[in-house]
Design an enzyme around this catalytic site. Structure first.
Site, PDB file in Angstrom:
ATOM      1  N   GLU A  59      25.311  31.348 -28.972  1.00 34.85           N
ATOM      2  CA  GLU A  59      25.908  31.313 -27.638  1.00 34.85           C
ATOM      3  C   GLU A  59      26.940  30.203 -27.515  1.00 34.85           C
ATOM      4  O   GLU A  59      27.992  30.372 -26.897  1.00 34.85           O
ATOM      5  CB  GLU A  59      24.819  31.136 -26.573  1.00 34.85           C
ATOM      6  CG  GLU A  59      24.055  32.400 -26.246  1.00 34.85           C
ATOM      7  CD  GLU A  59      22.985  32.750 -27.277  1.00 34.85           C
ATOM      8  OE1 GLU A  59      22.779  31.965 -28.230  1.00 34.85           O
ATOM      9  OE2 GLU A  59      22.362  33.809 -27.143  1.00 34.85           O
ATOM     10  N   HIS A 128      13.037  34.866 -21.237  1.00 26.90           N
ATOM     11  CA  HIS A 128      14.095  35.840 -20.941  1.00 26.90           C
ATOM     12  C   HIS A 128      14.181  36.183 -19.465  1.00 26.90           C
ATOM     13  O   HIS A 128      14.966  37.027 -19.097  1.00 26.90           O
ATOM     14  CB  HIS A 128      13.828  37.163 -21.678  1.00 26.90           C
ATOM     15  CG  HIS A 128      13.735  37.059 -23.156  1.00 26.90           C
ATOM     16  ND1 HIS A 128      12.697  36.450 -23.789  1.00 26.90           N
ATOM     17  CD2 HIS A 128      14.569  37.489 -24.136  1.00 26.90           C
ATOM     18  CE1 HIS A 128      12.863  36.513 -25.097  1.00 26.90           C
ATOM     19  NE2 HIS A 128      14.001  37.130 -25.340  1.00 26.90           N
TER      20      HIS A 128
END
Lengths: 322, 479
Positions: A59, A128
Site C-alpha cells: 500500500e 478488515h
C-alpha cells in the site's frame, strides 16, 4: 435506471476514463480479478493494462506512486482494499498527500483520489472491518467523502477527480450490493455539504454511509409510532458542514449521532463537540451517540452484529430520548 | 424533620409574597444559606435557613402571598432521607417570634479540628445521606461544614466508575464468559443528570429567558424532572390562559407602587403599638467628641478614600461596647419579662429614598473591628436601598440606633421598635462652647439620647449606658 452502488462507482470510473485519458485506476487485484469487491470488473478489457493497473501488495508503494503521478499531471484513482490496510499507506497519505501543497508553498497540488472500503458486516474480522474514516477526517489537507446513496457513489467520484487536492472516498462494503434507481443523467455532486435527506421535527439522526440506511429504516419504524425523525446525511466528514448540522439541531433540539466508528476520539465526538460549541442553546437534551463497540471487530456473526449500531438499537435509543 | 415557616421579619410584618426558591427539594442546606427570596413591604428579602439539613419538601409556590408562620417547606434537619419521622411539633409562632431565631454560631464553635482541606469528608460519601439509620442521633458525628468551593455537593455524588472514562459499550454486549477477566467495564446505568440549579435543557433555558418565565415554576417532565422545551411551552400557555388569576412574578411594577403605601402602613402599625404599649423613658447627654474627631482625622489622613471612616462607625462600636457593660438594654420584652440577648446585633435605621425606612441589623458589633463595621455599614446601607436585605438582618436586631445627625438635627428621641427595649439616638455633632476644668473652649458636641422601655429597665440603667458610652468615646483608639 436500476443500478447497484458497485455499478454506480464502476460507471463513474468508466465515464471518467473515457472522458479524460489522464485518469487511471490502480490497486490490488483491480485488473484481472476485477477488484476485491468487483468494482472494476471488466474495466481491464475495456481500457487495457496501462490504465487498469494491478499493483504489488504494498500500500505504501502504490499510494505513493499515485501521489507522485498526481503531482506530475495525472488523475489517478487509487483503490485500497480496506481502510485497515490503508494504515500501511498512512505515511504517504498523511505526510505527503496532505502536506505537499502546504510544504511546497502552494506550488504542487496533489489531485489524487483514493478509494477504500470501510466498515464491518461481512465477517471479515478485526483486520478488515473497521470504520477509520474518522481518523482521516482528523487531517488538514484531505477531503473525506462517505457516499451513502447511489447518486453520491456516482457523483462524488466525478467531483473528486475534478478537485485539485487529495480526496479520500470511503465506500462501506455492505453498500456495494445496495440497489436502487439512479437517473441516467446523474452527474457530479457537491463535495462540501451535508444533506438533510428526511425532514422531521422530533429528533435529528446525524449519520453517514451505511448508518444513513439504518437510520432510514429506523425512521420508518419510528414514524409508525408517531415519532418524526429528521435524517442528516453528513456525506463529507472533512470539512464538516457545520451550518447544516446546526440547522437541524436548531430545528429539533435533539440529536442522535449514529456511526460505526468508535466513539472515543471519533468523528461523533467531534460533531457532538461542535454542536455543543455552536448550538448549545438549541439543545433540548444532551447530544447522544451510537457508535461501534470499543472492541476489535468480532468475527462471529452474532457478535459482529451487535458490535455496531443496528436499526433496532437506533429505534430503542430514539424512544429513550423522546 | 422540621417546618420552615414564613419568617416574621420584624414586628410590622404580617405576610409576604414568595418570589422564588433558591433551592430545590433534595438540596442540602446549611444554616445561614439563602434559600428563598420573598417580597415584603421593606423590599425583596433573601431569607436564610436556620439549621443544617436537606430540603425535604417544598410546599409554598412562588407567587403566593403567605401570612407569617405559614409552613413553606419541610427541612430534614438530621439529613436522613426517610420522611417517616413526624414533623416536630413547633408551637405556632406568636408575635415576638423573632427572638426564637437561634443565635449565630460563629465559626470558631466548629469542631476543633483544624479545617485543613484534607479533612473534607471524602466525596464518595454523599453529603446528603448519613449512613446507618440505626445509629442513635447522639452518636452521629458532626459533619464538618462543607466549604462552598467544593463542587457538586448539591447533587449526590455518583460512585466513581472503576475506570476514569465513561464506558463506551452499548448495553447489548453479552456478558463475557466468567473465566475471562472482565475486560469490558460494565456501564453504570445512572442516567445523565445535570447539576445546575434548575434541571433544564439549554433550549428550555433560552425559551424561558425569552418568555420571561422563571424556571423554578416549571415542572419538568423529562427523566429525573429535567425541564425540556415542551415543559416551558406548556407552562407559558397555561400562564397565558390564566393571566389575570394570579400575579406573575416577573411583572411587579404594581407591587412596587404599592410598597410605599404598605411600608407606611407597616411603620404606622409598629410605631403605634410601640407608643401604646411601651412606657418610654428618655435620657440625654452631651458628649465631647474632640478626641474622637481628632482620632478620626488622624486615622483618615492615613487611609485611602475608600477606607475612610465615618463618625457613625465609632458611635456604633462604642454603643456595642457600652451595651456589653449594660446588657439590660440589649434584649426583648417578651411574655412580660426582659430577655437579655447575648449577641449584640445593632439595628441601624436607614431611611429610603422615596420614603420609609428599614432597620437592618449588624451582627455582633462588639466583636468586630472598626474596619469590619465600616464595611458592614456601607454594605448594608447599599443593600437596604436596593431592597436586597437578608432575613436575619431584619429579625436579629437586639437594639436600634437612629443616627439622624446627618440630617442636621441636634438630637433625636426615638420610638422603640418592639420587642426591643431601647433605641439610641445620635444628633448632629455641633461645635459649642464647652466648660471643663474651669476653662471655656469650643468643642464638637454630640447629643446622645436613649429611649428605653420602663417595663424592662429603670433610668439608672439608661444613665449608666449613656455615661459608659461617653467614657468610651473619650478613648477612641481603644474602640
Amino acid at each position: 435506471m436500476k443500478i447497484t452502488y458497485r455499478e454506480a462507482i464502476r460507471e463513474s470510473i468508466r465515464e471518467a476514463m473515457q472522458e479524460d485519458e489522464k485518469v487511471f485506476l490502480m490497486g490490488e487485484d483491480v485488473g484481472h480479478y476485477g477488484g476485491c469487491f468487483a468494482v472494476s470488473k471488466d474495466l481491464l478489457a475495456e481500457f487495457g493494462a496501462e490504465r487498469i493497473r494491478d499493483t504489488p501488495l504494498s500500500e505504501s508503494a502504490f499510494v505513493g506512486i499515485g501521489i507522485g503521478a498526481a503531482m506530475n499531471g495525472m488523475k489517478p484513482i487509487v483503490e485500497v482494499m480496506t481502510v485497515n490496510f490503508s494504515l500501511l499507506a498512512a505515511d504517504q497519505i498523511m505526510n505527503n498527500a496532505a502536506t505537499i501543497l502546504h510544504m511546497s508553498g502552494g506550488l504542487f497540488n496533489v489531485p489524487v483520489v483514493i478509494r477504500m472500503a470501510t466498515g464491518g458486516g461481512k465477517q471479515l474480522a478485526a483486520q478488515h472491518s473497521h470504520s477509520l474514516e474518522g481518523w482521516y477526517a482528523h487531517i488538514p489537507g484531505l477531503k473525506v467523502l462517505t457516499p451513502a446513496t447511489l447518486e453520491d457513489a456516482r457523483g462524488m467520484l466525478i467531483s473528486a477527480l475534478k478537485d485539485p487536492d487529495p480526496v479520500l472516498i470511503f465506500e462501506n462494503s455492505t453498500l456495494y450490493n445496495h440497489q436502487g434507481e439512479l437517473s441516467e443523467d446523474a452527474g457530479a455532486v457537491d463535495i462540501f455539504k451535508a444533506k438533510i435527506r428526511r425532514q422531521g421535527k422530533d429528533i435529528s439522526l446525524v449519520t453517514y454511509g451505511i448508518g444513513y440506511h439504518k437510520c432510514v429504516a429506523a425512521a420508518e419504524i419510528l414514524a409508525a409510532e408517531g415519532i418524526d425523525a429528521e435524517i442528516l446525511d453528513l456525506r463529507v466528514l472533512r470539512p464538516l458542514d457545520d451550518a447544516t448540522i446546526l440547522e437541524t439541531v436548531k430545528k429539533t433540539g435533539r440529536v442522535l449521532i449514529v456511526d460505526e466508528g468508535w466513539k472515543s476520539g471519533g468523528i461523533s465526538a467531534e460533531i457532538s463537540s461542535r454542536i455543543m460549541e455552536k448550538g448549545f442553546f438549541d439543545l433540548d437534551m444532551p447530544v447522544a451517540r451510537l457508535g461501534g463497540a470499543e472492541v476489535p471487530m468480532p468475527y462471529a456473526e452474532h457478535l459482529e452484529r451487535i458490535a455496531v449500531p443496528q436499526v433496532e438499537t437506533i429505534v430503542a435509543k430514539v424512544k429513550e430520548m423522546i | 424533620m422540621s417546618e420552615y415557616k414564613m419568617p416574621k421579619l420584624g414586628a410590622d410584618m404580617e405576610d409576604a409574597i414568595l418570589i422564588e426558591w433558591k433551592v430545590k427539594e433534595g438540596d442540602r442546606v446549611q444554616k445561614g444559606d439563602i434559600i428563598a427570596e420573598i417580597e415584603t413591604v421593606k423590599g425583596d428579602i433573601d431569607v436564610e435557613v436556620f439549621e443544617d439539613g436537606i430540603m425535604e419538601k417544598i410546599i409554598a409556590q412562588p407567587g403566593e402571598r403567605l401570612p407569617v408562620g405559614t409552613v413553606l417547606a419541610y427541612i430534614n434537619s438530621n439529613g436522613k432521607t426517610t420522611p417517616e419521622e413526624d414533623p416536630v411539633e413547633v408551637p405556632p409562632i406568636e408575635e415576638p417570634a423573632p427572638t426564637k431565631i437561634p443565635e449565630e454560631v460563629p465559626p470558631k464553635k466548629e469542631p476543633i479540628l483544624p479545617p485543613k482541606p484534607t479533612e473534607i469528608p471524602p466525596i464518595e460519601e454523599p453529603p446528603t445521606i448519613i449512613p446507618s439509620p440505626g445509629v442513635p442521633e447522639e452518636e452521629i458525628p458532626d459533619i464538618p461544614a462543607i466549604p462552598e468551593e467544593v463542587p457538586f455537593t448539591e447533587e449526590p455524588v455518583e460512585q466513581p466508575s472503576p475506570e476514569e472514562f465513561p464506558p463506551m459499550e452499548e448495553p447489548e454486549i453479552p456478558p463475557l464468559p466468567k473465566e475471562m477477566p472482565p475486560r469490558i467495564i460494565p456501564l453504570p446505568t445512572e442516567p445523565y443528570r445535570p447539576t445546575f440549579r434548575h434541571n433544564a435543557s439549554p433550549l428550555a433555558r433560552k425559551i424561558a429567558k425569552d418568555l420571561g418565565i422563571d424556571l423554578a415554576q416549571v415542572k419538568g417532565t423529562g427523566e429525573g424532572g429535567i425541564i425540556h422545551k415542551i415543559d416551558v411551552e406548556r407552562f407559558a400557555n397555561s400562564v397565558d390562559n390564566k393571566e389575570d388569576s394570579r400575579p406573575t412574578i416577573k411583572e411587579k411594577p404594581k407591587v412596587a407602587k404599592d410598597r410605599k403605601v404598605k411600608m407606611r402602613t407597616a411603620i404606622a402599625a409598629a410605631m403605634s403599638r410601640s407608643n401604646q404599649e411601651i412606657p418610654h423613658y428618655y435620657l440625654e447627654t452631651a458628649i465631647d467628641m474632640q478626641k474622637a474627631m481628632n482620632w478620626l482625622q488622624t486615622e483618615n489622613e492615613q487611609r485611602p478614600v475608600q477606607k475612610r471612616l465615618l463618625a457613625a462607625v465609632l458611635l456604633l462600636k462604642a454603643s456595642a461596647l457600652a451595651l456589653q457593660k449594660v446588657p439590660e438594654l440589649n434584649g426583648y420584652w417578651e411574655d412580660n419579662r426582659l430577655n437579655i440577648q447575648e449577641g449584640i446585633h445593632i439595628g441601624f435605621a436607614i431611611s429610603l429614598r422615596g420614603g420609609g425606612l428599614v432597620i437592618p441589623a449588624i451582627h455582633d458589633v462588639n466583636k468586630k473591628s472598626i474596619d469590619e463595621l465600616m464595611n458592614n455599614l456601607t454594605d448594608v446601607s447599599e443593600r437596604a436601598r436596593m431592597g436586597k436585605l437578608r432575613s436575619s438582618e431584619l429579625t436579629d436586631g437586639t437594639i436600634t440606633i437612629t443616627n439622624i445627625g446627618d440630617r442636621g438635627v441636634a438630637k433625636v428621641f426615638g420610638v422603640i421598635y418592639p420587642p426591643q427595649v431601647a433605641i439610641i439616638g445620635f444628633g448632629k455633632i455641633i461645635e459649642k462652647p464647652w466648660a471643663e476644668n474651669g476653662m471655656l473652649g469650643i468643642r464638637p458636641i454630640l447629643t446622645a439620647t436613649l429611649a428605653a422601655d420602663h417595663r424592662a429597665t429603670d433610668g439608672r440603667i439608661g444613665a449608666k449606658f449613656l455615661s459608659t458610652l461617653n467614657k468610651l468615646l473619650q478613648t477612641p483608639s481603644e474602640l
